[in-house]
Design a protein around this motif. Structure first.
Motif, PDB file in Angstrom:
ATOM      1  N   MET A   1      57.073  48.520  39.503  1.00 54.16           N
ATOM      2  CA  MET A   1      56.237  47.405  39.531  1.00 54.16           C
ATOM      3  C   MET A   1      55.321  47.414  40.670  1.00 54.16           C
ATOM      4  O   MET A   1      55.729  47.949  41.598  1.00 54.16           O
ATOM      5  CB  MET A   1      56.860  46.171  39.267  1.00 54.16           C
ATOM      6  CG  MET A   1      56.123  44.958  39.219  1.00 54.16           C
ATOM      7  SD  MET A   1      56.676  43.371  39.553  1.00 54.16           S
ATOM      8  CE  MET A   1      57.778  43.213  38.095  1.00 54.16           C
ATOM      9  N   ALA A   2      54.018  47.075  40.206  1.00 53.39           N
ATOM     10  CA  ALA A   2      52.978  46.967  41.457  1.00 53.39           C
ATOM     11  C   ALA A   2      53.523  46.200  42.427  1.00 53.39           C
ATOM     12  O   ALA A   2      54.286  45.287  42.145  1.00 53.39           O
ATOM     13  CB  ALA A   2      51.648  46.721  40.776  1.00 53.39           C
ATOM     14  N   ASN A   3      53.354  46.211  43.743  1.00 51.77           N
ATOM     15  CA  ASN A   3      53.655  45.505  44.921  1.00 51.77           C
ATOM     16  C   ASN A   3      52.586  44.664  45.041  1.00 51.77           C
ATOM     17  O   ASN A   3      51.657  44.846  45.922  1.00 51.77           O
ATOM     18  CB  ASN A   3      53.827  46.403  45.939  1.00 51.77           C
ATOM     19  CG  ASN A   3      54.628  45.725  47.081  1.00 51.77           C
ATOM     20  OD1 ASN A   3      55.285  44.553  46.972  1.00 51.77           O
ATOM     21  ND2 ASN A   3      54.760  46.375  48.461  1.00 51.77           N
ATOM     22  N   LEU A   4      52.777  43.588  44.306  1.00 49.42           N
ATOM     23  CA  LEU A   4      51.554  42.534  44.409  1.00 49.42           C
ATOM     24  C   LEU A   4      52.094  41.073  44.826  1.00 49.42           C
ATOM     25  O   LEU A   4      53.219  40.919  44.594  1.00 49.42           O
ATOM     26  CB  LEU A   4      50.930  42.585  43.019  1.00 49.42           C
ATOM     27  CG  LEU A   4      49.500  41.641  42.797  1.00 49.42           C
ATOM     28  CD1 LEU A   4      48.440  42.183  43.578  1.00 49.42           C
ATOM     29  CD2 LEU A   4      49.399  41.206  41.334  1.00 49.42           C
ATOM     30  N   ILE A   5      51.260  40.238  45.453  1.00 55.40           N
ATOM     31  CA  ILE A   5      51.523  39.052  45.927  1.00 55.40           C
ATOM     32  C   ILE A   5      50.621  37.894  45.458  1.00 55.40           C
ATOM     33  O   ILE A   5      49.498  38.478  45.221  1.00 55.40           O
ATOM     34  CB  ILE A   5      52.092  38.929  47.445  1.00 55.40           C
ATOM     35  CG1 ILE A   5      50.793  39.228  48.265  1.00 55.40           C
ATOM     36  CG2 ILE A   5      53.416  39.680  47.747  1.00 55.40           C
ATOM     37  CD1 ILE A   5      51.183  38.885  49.616  1.00 55.40           C
ATOM     38  N   MET A   6      50.954  36.900  45.137  1.00 52.47           N
ATOM     39  CA  MET A   6      50.045  35.884  45.173  1.00 52.47           C
ATOM     40  C   MET A   6      49.984  35.005  46.167  1.00 52.47           C
ATOM     41  O   MET A   6      50.986  34.351  46.509  1.00 52.47           O
ATOM     42  CB  MET A   6      50.212  34.997  43.619  1.00 52.47           C
ATOM     43  CG  MET A   6      50.291  35.657  42.503  1.00 52.47           C
ATOM     44  SD  MET A   6      49.961  34.835  41.158  1.00 52.47           S
ATOM     45  CE  MET A   6      51.381  33.310  41.179  1.00 52.47           C
ATOM     46  N   ASP A  65      44.691  33.946  45.020  1.00 53.89           N
ATOM     47  CA  ASP A  65      44.185  35.524  45.369  1.00 53.89           C
ATOM     48  C   ASP A  65      45.405  36.325  45.139  1.00 53.89           C
ATOM     49  O   ASP A  65      46.428  36.187  45.414  1.00 53.89           O
ATOM     50  CB  ASP A  65      43.760  35.548  46.912  1.00 53.89           C
ATOM     51  CG  ASP A  65      42.423  34.868  47.257  1.00 53.89           C
ATOM     52  OD1 ASP A  65      41.524  34.587  46.434  1.00 53.89           O
ATOM     53  OD2 ASP A  65      42.237  34.159  48.304  1.00 53.89           O
ATOM     54  N   LEU A  66      45.142  37.532  44.267  1.00 55.22           N
ATOM     55  CA  LEU A  66      46.157  38.481  44.099  1.00 55.22           C
ATOM     56  C   LEU A  66      46.006  39.562  45.190  1.00 55.22           C
ATOM     57  O   LEU A  66      44.804  39.932  45.477  1.00 55.22           O
ATOM     58  CB  LEU A  66      45.904  39.022  42.823  1.00 55.22           C
ATOM     59  CG  LEU A  66      46.044  37.907  41.653  1.00 55.22           C
ATOM     60  CD1 LEU A  66      45.572  38.726  40.177  1.00 55.22           C
ATOM     61  CD2 LEU A  66      47.280  37.494  41.336  1.00 55.22           C
ATOM     62  N   VAL A  67      46.944  39.846  45.991  1.00 49.78           N
ATOM     63  CA  VAL A  67      46.891  40.521  47.065  1.00 49.78           C
ATOM     64  C   VAL A  67      47.811  41.743  47.074  1.00 49.78           C
ATOM     65  O   VAL A  67      48.876  41.646  46.693  1.00 49.78           O
ATOM     66  CB  VAL A  67      47.270  39.848  48.216  1.00 49.78           C
ATOM     67  CG1 VAL A  67      47.278  40.516  49.671  1.00 49.78           C
ATOM     68  CG2 VAL A  67      46.237  38.555  48.429  1.00 49.78           C
ATOM     69  N   LEU A  68      47.390  43.122  47.473  1.00 46.00           N
ATOM     70  CA  LEU A  68      48.374  44.042  47.623  1.00 46.00           C
ATOM     71  C   LEU A  68      49.394  43.846  48.819  1.00 46.00           C
ATOM     72  O   LEU A  68      48.720  43.770  50.082  1.00 46.00           O
ATOM     73  CB  LEU A  68      47.683  45.447  47.596  1.00 46.00           C
ATOM     74  CG  LEU A  68      46.828  45.766  46.620  1.00 46.00           C
ATOM     75  CD1 LEU A  68      45.986  47.012  46.860  1.00 46.00           C
ATOM     76  CD2 LEU A  68      47.497  46.069  45.250  1.00 46.00           C
ATOM     77  N   ALA A  69      50.567  43.960  48.540  1.00 44.10           N
ATOM     78  CA  ALA A  69      51.566  43.469  49.704  1.00 44.10           C
ATOM     79  C   ALA A  69      51.324  44.507  50.925  1.00 44.10           C
ATOM     80  O   ALA A  69      51.542  44.119  52.090  1.00 44.10           O
ATOM     81  CB  ALA A  69      53.035  43.502  49.386  1.00 44.10           C
ATOM     82  N   ALA A  70      51.152  45.759  50.807  1.00 42.28           N
ATOM     83  CA  ALA A  70      51.250  46.704  51.676  1.00 42.28           C
ATOM     84  C   ALA A  70      49.998  46.863  52.539  1.00 42.28           C
ATOM     85  O   ALA A  70      50.078  46.884  54.021  1.00 42.28           O
ATOM     86  CB  ALA A  70      51.218  48.160  51.146  1.00 42.28           C
ATOM     87  N   SER A  71      48.685  46.547  52.143  1.00 44.17           N
ATOM     88  CA  SER A  71      47.713  46.458  52.745  1.00 44.17           C
ATOM     89  C   SER A  71      47.020  45.073  53.219  1.00 44.17           C
ATOM     90  O   SER A  71      46.174  45.082  53.946  1.00 44.17           O
ATOM     91  CB  SER A  71      46.564  47.308  52.049  1.00 44.17           C
ATOM     92  OG  SER A  71      46.094  46.754  50.784  1.00 44.17           O
ATOM     93  N   GLY A  72      47.419  44.147  52.160  1.00 40.10           N
ATOM     94  CA  GLY A  72      46.797  42.833  52.460  1.00 40.10           C
ATOM     95  C   GLY A  72      45.631  42.460  51.752  1.00 40.10           C
ATOM     96  O   GLY A  72      44.758  41.600  51.932  1.00 40.10           O
ATOM     97  N   GLU A  73      44.958  43.663  51.012  1.00 37.89           N
ATOM     98  CA  GLU A  73      43.719  43.807  50.350  1.00 37.89           C
ATOM     99  C   GLU A  73      43.763  42.787  49.138  1.00 37.89           C
ATOM    100  O   GLU A  73      44.585  42.855  48.241  1.00 37.89           O
ATOM    101  CB  GLU A  73      43.399  45.348  49.923  1.00 37.89           C
ATOM    102  CG  GLU A  73      41.992  45.384  49.116  1.00 37.89           C
ATOM    103  CD  GLU A  73      41.834  46.368  48.569  1.00 37.89           C
ATOM    104  OE1 GLU A  73      40.575  46.865  48.040  1.00 37.89           O
ATOM    105  OE2 GLU A  73      42.564  47.699  48.470  1.00 37.89           O
TER     106      GLU A  73
END
Length: 135
Positions: A1-6, A65-73
């Motif tokens: 699964m993608a490493n995504l945070i809300m 906002d949907l944010v990549l956990a690793a980069s914060g993008e």
């Protein structure tokens, strides 16, 4: 699964989201044949004002906002109604968007899974959404 945070939208990210989304919604309604082009932008503004009368503080509305956990993008956004009046007990996704250059990597599915967690925490049994025919 993608490493995504809300991450809950800030006032700044909400302002950017609103500007893009009002225009995009108007364009989608025109493209779908639901609205004439003339006046579509104003109708879109009215719809957003109706459903988000207090912006980020609108009752039942959760904007992320949907944010990549690793980069914060930030790679997208999600608008979830956990007090959907037309279907009590169910959540409604008004908007979910993954930026074009990040599609095809499972981020949309990951966002839906995260939204499901939020909806369940608010006592919702199901989540619903409506998709324009060209999507």
């Amino acid at each position: 699964m993608a490493n995504l945070i809300m991450r809950p939208m800030t006032a700044e990210s909400f302002a950017r989201y609103l500007e893009r989304s009002v225009a995009g919604y108007a364009e989608s309604k025109v493209k779908a044949g639901a609205w004439p082009a003339e006046g579509a932008l104003e109708r879109s503004r009215q719809d957003f004002a109706k459903f988000l009368p207090k912006g980020l503080e609108s009752p039942g509305q959760r904007l992320f906002d949907l944010v990549l956990a690793a980069s914060g993008e930030t790679v997208g956004h999600l608008w979830l109604d956990v007090e959907f009046p037309r279907d009590p007990g169910n959540a409604f996704i008004y908007d979910i968007q993954i930026d074009a250059d990040h599609r095809g990597r499972g981020l949309g599915r990951a966002a839906l899974d995260l939204a499901d967690e939020v909806a369940r925490k608010h006592g919702c049994r199901e989540m619903r959404l409506q998709v324009f025919g060209d999507n």
